[in-house]
Write a protein that holds these residues in place. Structure first.
Motif: not given
Lengths: 148, 171, 812, 288
Positions: B54-57, D35-40
């Motif tokens: 979720g960093h690049c957008g 946060s959760l979805i990134a970790l998943m």
């Protein structure tokens, strides 16, 4: 990652040593033991569920007792994997008489974690590894009741 | 108390949502990310994937009026939502003023980050029709670009703001 | 384009002979409409019937023996199509070609690790499944067992006796050891008033395009073709690697690229993945798609070369640099995928912009247990130029001179152009002193110098850093013969095809495979001028398809070559088409072919003023061919392959390694927070000169992008490994790509000194030589003058700066 | 990258959500999921079930006055917090923290409740809320209970919320007149996780004497912590530059920071002092 510690235990050295090389006893101190498979006195496999809060998973660890000099010295190595990661653990335990009939236990652990956890969990890795390993040894110590 | 229907890991979940004004109904695995729903199920491949965290957008879309990273939203979370993707910006052959401004000001090179960048620009300008440079930079801080150094993107958004406010742009 | 006009130098005005219509015009890009509307065609946008997805299992160890890989559980998972492990790869394929000389070329490299893993992240097994998610699920079910062996993470350590050897078959970790020796460095040392010595370190980072590597491979049983859709940057250059590894005939490998989401060099060495996915496609009988994840890209695609330097600089007290003596250790990671090219490519710019003639460099390239390196915007030159630009500032500081003064004293003068460097480089024109003085004016250098003194009194630390570097472009592959004379590459070449069809439509195909540089636009501009039409009337094929586009095996977008090579090829093809079209027109108009010119969509007889539209010429050539002049072959199409005039290295490795030498001057003003070591850029200015510009808007965009990469590298981006060889920055959480809040506004101005050798006076542009890395390092050291801190690393990590300050404070 | 399989529930009420959490092994509440979805996706976390509380119909996104405190609904997004006039005016420390989280898209979607429950020791809002001595309202099978801040954050990623409880509201006690607050963080880029995050709340008494002060630290222990020694040093003293600097020197006494590539343990210990001083000064400048 290197961790170490020293405990005083109110029990004779031989008793302590016997516990430390007994797979059944040690594995009870491992975090959330799922399965234990003792192959011989020197070799066993433990499946443990470890992690931080909800970031956890099952690790299959193959332990081997590679050095054993009763009742003073033992070295246990473990290799395994879980959560896309590899774990190598080397623990050395040295026992000496503490003078009051008890035992002084010096432990050292060298942990290597590779793969997913190491590459994305750097920020938390060493503090959490320390927590898990320290808990393991504290649990072993507590089996004998704490010393001084 | 009656619980919501108990689902199993392998069950598919039905979702309904509006994308670029059109209503869609479909079933997805709960784990399907919104971006893959858009790309693989709806064939809207303008929304891109560039990272895992979720960093690049590059996957930015507007969901119920706000920009979200569609790789950080489950498709099931979009149940009932109204989504705008890059494909919904132009009206027929007429480009959106933001698209025009990016074109005129060389606000894109490889074009991979561009769809997400456009969506963030639109959200920014809807909220703030006359942003300062600093506000523009903050507005696109969730969209990485490796080609432009952002200089011409900032310029493009400024020009788009003028266009959208109806001010004539002089070259 | 006001800035562009301002940038025209007097010299350029004098040589600007013919009134070009489209060249030099900031034409809006032809690619943009599709990219702006979400209709771009990137690899992941392609869907083929029956397509399946691949996922790759990677080594968690930096160095380990593979004891066994059990895929049986993965294969039983519903939705899994097939698997592949290294042992099978060793049977199915040959090891990849190596371009080093013996013994380093004994290295065995396969698309999956065989027997041993050599860095954390190396592929060890692959799965094909019906969906992406299922393929990823299956990876979790593969049991791979390893036995860790010692690893080595530092190039100097890797050379020590007893150090772990990464590839036993090579016998040591050395890839290349060479000595460049020009002039008389020992005499220079004796002549010197002072010899400045310094140890420097250039860190690892990578350009990280927003689109990761991607491959879609399809083996078509009916035709026997292997169709590969990828975003590789040199699709035809990698054919030998793919063809030999797969033992598959090259004439049945079709390489296709479409829109590519940035490359910057990092997409050149994706051939192991092309081979892997092709194998999987053959095994499964299905088209197989693989899209690299960002974590995979950061940990295993390729990093830029890490390099250590020991530098000695003999100088005169007046700031004259007499020479440069350097020992360099280049860390190329675990494999030599495009190495040891990097061990020679720096030599394109041996003395930088300076006149010193005495130069000695001992260069060692070494393997370590880290991700392999590969080309990366400014490949191999930026490390070298950073070392030179850092050295010039160190000299200035040690002599108590202003860094601009030292530069001006040592610059090659414009009247010395073309300038032959000690290593045989032929600089094709430029005015370095003017470039520097312009950037100083642009940033208001002397005002900042005054302000710096004033602010220092108030406790505010301002730092000013400048750097002038070369941005060499269009490489001569002869340079790789330095590391291995047996290498069958030299020179450079590019192909273009131009056709005018039966309805007058002009179509252009080029071998260059763009990744955002606007090839459709620049090629349209060049061709439009040739035929006297508007660029709208010229269609340039997007992407690259080996079944459609003309190509050479040096085709591709790399080394800032496309504008120069593409234009050379286009001009050649246009000439051929025009010659034929002129003959047809002359035949119809009953005129002399020599007096035919092309204007406003027509062939015009200069003598009579009579004209015939292009479409009519096309019609005669293709359709109405009874009207052709007698004996003329029908059709109006030409392919041209262009090559610059390059040579081979002599016995002292002297060689003109590139055709063009653009250059840039950068100036940065920073403000340092000495309490934290963090700093911010207050102002940033750039003056670039890449010769005559085809499209100044695109040129300016390239200058911006290259600068942003350098700023990212200097301040944020760093690949750091822990002691176990695990990459600490393998996601964008820790690999810090600058956002719009980190990259400052860039003030740019350009000069236009035409290349003395390249077509139309064009020079390559786009890499920028990593200039900000030295400009910022110089600014940081300048800001910390009150502490006397020395900057010896290319990455300005706040913690490290803070620690340097603390160390000095303790001594103060 | 895609998550492992899980079951998904979108209960129509909080009550139902609580039941679902109770009966499902290894279920996790899903709010904004940033946060959760990134970790998943990285497959570091793989809960068996997700209970999405955003579709319950229960109002969980609000900022309103309560009795002696401000009430913030758990699903209030960072973006809403950042832009809230009342938060800006009364608790600038929260606007500071919210505005520095991730980026615009994350702020649009991430929620205050999610951030608190995730309990990342380096997160911004938990540190700011620690300085505010906030209270956390959770609902479970047996109804509502209020957890004081000091009991809420237990360990890394761990709070004292039970498996079948849901955080519904955060209560922020009002500060007396002449109070000021601020949150600043030291990070490489603006939206990154803090190397050190510091929250400060000061209340100024007559003659610029410090009536009350609270300093919280993030990213330097397994939970956000209070810099008690610094607080003690400042309380009752004149709020001048010297005293603030002296107090800040003690701000790292309770810290036990980890090391990573952006900041070693020692660097963080040193930075705590710098940022504690800056946060205190900024908070003081806002005390009116």
């Amino acid at each position: 990652m290197h961790f170490d510690g020293t405990f005083s235990i109110r029990a004779p050295r031989k008793d302590v040593f016997d516990v430390l090389i007994d797979p059944k006893q040690i594995s009870r101190c491992m975090p959330d033991l799922q399965k234990l498979d003792v192959k011989s006195k020197e070799e066993f496999t433990a499946v443990v569920r470890a992690g931080v809060s909800f970031i956890k998973g099952d690790f299959t660890l193959n332990f081997r007792l590679v050095e054993s000099e009763p009742p003073t010295h033992a070295k246990l190595v473990a290799r395994g994997s879980g959560i896309g990661s590899a774990v190598d653990l080397e623990t050395t335990i040295d026992l000496s008489d503490s003078g009051d009939g008890g035992t002084l236990m010096k432990w050292q652990a060298e942990a290597k974690v590779g793969g997913r956890i190491a590459s994305v969990g750097q920020r938390l890795l060493s503090s959490q590894a320390q927590k898990i390993i320290t808990q393991l040894f504290e649990c072993l110590r507590d089996k004998f009741g704490t010393g001084s | 108390m009656k619980l919501a229907k108990l689902t199993q890991k392998d069950d598919l979940v039905q979702i309904r949502c509006k994308v670029n004004g059109d209503a869609y109904t479909g079933t997805v695995e709960p784990r399907t990310l919104l971006v893959y729903f858009l790309r693989d199920v709806l064939n809207l491949t303008g929304t891109h994937v560039g990272c895992d965290t979720g960093h690049c957008g590059a996957c930015t879309v507007i969901m119920d009026g706000k920009t979200v990273k569609s790789c950080m939203v489950l498709a099931v979370q979009a149940e009932g939502a109204s989504i705008l993707t890059v494909e919904g910006l132009a009206k027929g052959e007429n480009l959106h003023p933001i698209q025009e401004a990016f074109w005129e000001n060389h606000g894109l090179q490889c074009g991979y980050c561009t769809p997400g960048m456009l969506m963030s620009s639109l959200f920014l300008l809807q909220r703030n029709p006359n942003p300062t440079d600093e506000e523009i930079r903050r507005g696109i801080d969730g969209n990485l670009c490796r080609c432009t150094g952002y200089v011409n993107i900032v310029k493009s958004i400024k020009a788009a703001a003028k266009k959208m406010r109806g001010v004539e742009v002089t070259a | 384009m006001r800035l562009h006009k301002k940038g025209l130098s007097t010299l350029t005005k004098l040589v600007r002979e013919e009134p070009a219509l489209w060249m030099g015009h900031p034409l809006k890009r032809k690619e943009d409409r599709r990219l702006l509307t979400g209709l771009g065609k990137f690899v992941d946008d392609i869907k083929l019937p029956g397509m399946a997805y691949a996922a790759i299992l990677r080594s968690p160890y930096a160095h380990a023996r593979i004891l066994g890989i059990d895929v049986s559980k993965a294969e039983r998972l519903e939705g899994v199509v097939c698997t592949l492990v290294g042992e099978e790869v060793a049977k199915l394929t040959d090891p990849f070609l190596q371009i080093s000389s013996p013994p380093a070329n004994k290295l065995k490299d396969y698309c999956l690790a065989v027997g041993k893993v050599h860095f954390a992240g190396e592929p060890v097994a692959a799965v094909v499944a019906e969906t992406r998610s299922t393929a990823e699920d299956a990876l979790e079910l593969i049991d791979a067992e390893y036995e860790a062996v010692d690893h080595v993470l530092d190039a100097k350590e890797a050379l020590k006796p007893g150090a772990p050897v990464i590839h036993e078959e090579v016998g040591s970790n050395v890839v290349f050891r060479g000595k460049w020796d020009y002039g008389d460095i020992n005499a220079a040392m004796k002549q010197a008033d002072k010899v400045v010595k310094k140890t420097l370190h250039f860190h690892r980072f990578s350009s990280t395009p927003i689109e990761n590597n991607a491959v879609l491979a399809q083996y078509d049983k009916a035709t026997g073709f292997l169709n590969v859709y990828s975003n590789n940057q040199m699709p035809m250059f990698c054919i030998p690697w793919v063809s030999f590894a797969l033992k598959f005939p090259s004439n049945r490998i079709r390489m296709v690229t479409g829109d590519v989401g940035g490359g910057f060099g990092t997409k050149i060495i994706s051939y192991p993945y092309i081979v892997l996915i092709s194998l999987l496609a053959m095994r499964s009988g299905r088209p197989v798609k693989w899209i690299e994840t960002r974590t995979e890209h950061l940990s295993a695609a390729n990093h830029g070369n890490e390099r250590m330097f020991e530098v000695e600089i003999p100088v005169k007290n007046d700031g004259t640099i007499l020479g440069l003596k350097v020992k360099a250790w280049d860390d190329c990671g675990a494999y030599t995928r495009y190495e040891p090219a990097g061990a020679t490519i720096w030599a394109q710019v041996t003395p930088g912009c300076y006149r010193f003639k005495n130069f000695q460099m001992e260069f060692l390239q070494v393997m370590t247990s880290k991700c392999p390196v590969g080309p990366n915007r400014g490949y191999s030159r930026m490390q070298h130029l950073w070392m030179i630009e850092r050295s010039v500032d160190i000299v200035a500081r040690e002599l108590g001179l202003d860094p601009t003064e030292v530069r001006l004293k040592n610059f090659i003068r414009p009247e010395e152009m073309p300038y032959v460097t000690p290593s045989g480089g032929v600089y094709d024109g430029g005015n370095y002193p003017e470039s520097l003085s312009r950037v100083l004016k642009l940033i208001d250098y002397w005002r900042w110098r005054k302000e710096q003194v004033e602010e220092r009194k108030k406790g505010r630390l301002i730092g000013i850093g400048i750097s002038t570097i070369l941005d060499s472009g269009t490489n001569n592959f002869g340079q790789v013969k330095i590391t291995n004379p047996e290498n069958p590459f030299s020179g450079n070449s590019e192909g273009a095809r131009i056709s005018i069809d039966g309805l007058g439509g002009i179509q252009v195909a080029l071998g260059t495979s763009p990744q955002g540089q606007g090839h459709e636009t620049f090629a349209s501009q060049v061709v439009a001028d040739e035929f006297g039409v508007s660029p709208d009337q010229v269609t340039v094929l997007m992407g690259f398809d080996s079944a459609v586009n003309p190509y050479s095996h040096q085709s591709g977008a790399y080394a800032s070559r496309c504008a120069v090579m593409g234009t050379g090829a286009l001009l050649g093809a246009a000439k051929k088409v025009k010659e034929k079209a002129a003959k047809i027109a002359a035949h119809v108009l009953k005129a002399d072919p020599e007096s035919i010119e092309f204007k406003e969509g027509h062939a015009v007889d200069r003598d009579s003023g009579r004209k015939i539209p292009l479409w009519q010429i096309g019609n005669i050539a293709w359709v109405n061919n009874v009207l052709l002049p007698e004996g003329m072959e029908p059709g109006l199409v030409a392919i041209h392959f262009w090559r610059p005039d390059f040579g081979l290295p002599d016995e002292k490795w002297r060689l003109n390694q590139t055709l063009t030498y653009s250059y840039q001057s950068h100036a940065a003003v920073i403000e340092m927070d000495p309490e934290t070591g963090k700093f911010k850029i207050l102002k940033y200015a750039i003056v670039d000169d890449c010769g005559k510009q085809i499209n100044p808007m695109i040129v300016e965009g390239q200058v911006h992008g290259a600068a942003a990469h350098g700023i990212g590298a200097a301040m944020y981006e760093n690949f750091e490994y822990d002691e176990d060889g695990q990459l600490k920055s393998s996601t964008l959480v820790d690999y810090l790509v600058p956002t719009a809040l980190e990259v400052p506004d860039l003030v740019t101005e350009s000069m236009e000194t035409p290349s003395l050798f390249a077509p139309k006076g064009i020079k390559g542009v786009g890499e920028g030589g990593g200039t900000p890395i030295s400009a910022i390092a110089n600014a940081v050291e300048d800001a910390l003058t009150p502490y006397g801190v020395e900057i010896s690393d290319s990455h300005q990590n706040p913690q490290r700066i803070y620690e340097l300050i603390v160390k000095k404070r303790k001594k103060m | 990258m895609t998550p492992k399989k899980f079951a998904y529930f979108a209960p129509a009420s909080l009550k139902e959500a609580i039941q679902l959490l109770r009966v499902n092994e290894d279920a996790k509440v899903l709010a904004g999921g940033q946060s959760l979805i990134a970790l998943m996706k990285l497959r570091l976390a793989a809960p068996a079930a997700l209970v999405d509380i955003t579709k319950t119909g229960d109002l969980l996104s609000y900022i309103r006055e309560g009795k002696g405190h401000l009430e913030v609904g758990a699903l209030t997004t960072h973006d809403t917090l950042e832009r809230s006039k009342i938060i800006n005016k009364k608790f600038p420390i929260l606007s500071d923290a919210a505005s520095k989280i991730g980026d615009q898209q994350i702020r649009n979607r991430g929620t205050i409740g999610g951030s608190c429950c995730h309990a990342d020791p380096a997160a911004d809002l938990p540190t700011a809320l620690t300085a505010l001595e906030s209270e956390f309202v959770v609902r479970g099978v047996k109804g509502k209970r209020v957890i004081p801040q000091s009991k809420f954050f237990v360990d890394t990623f761990t709070t004292s919320i039970a498996k079948d409880e849901i955080l519904t509201e955060i209560q922020i006690p009002h500060t007396p007149p002449k109070s000021g607050s601020a949150y600043i963080k030291h990070s490489r880029r603006e939206g990154d996780f803090a190397i050190v995050g510091v929250g400060a709340v000061v209340t100024v008494g007559p003659k610029k004497v410090c009536r009350d002060v609270r300093v919280s630290l993030g990213a330097v222990a397994s939970t956000p912590i209070r810099a008690k020694s610094a607080e003690r040093h400042l309380k009752g003293k004149t709020l001048d530059e010297g005293n603030i600097a002296e107090a800040a020197e003690r701000a790292n006494e309770e810290a036990d920071p980890p090391s990573d590539m952006h900041g070693s343990r020692q660097y963080r210990l040193d930075m705590i002092k710098v940022f504690a001083r800056r946060a205190l000064n900024l908070a003081l400048s806002r005390a009116r």
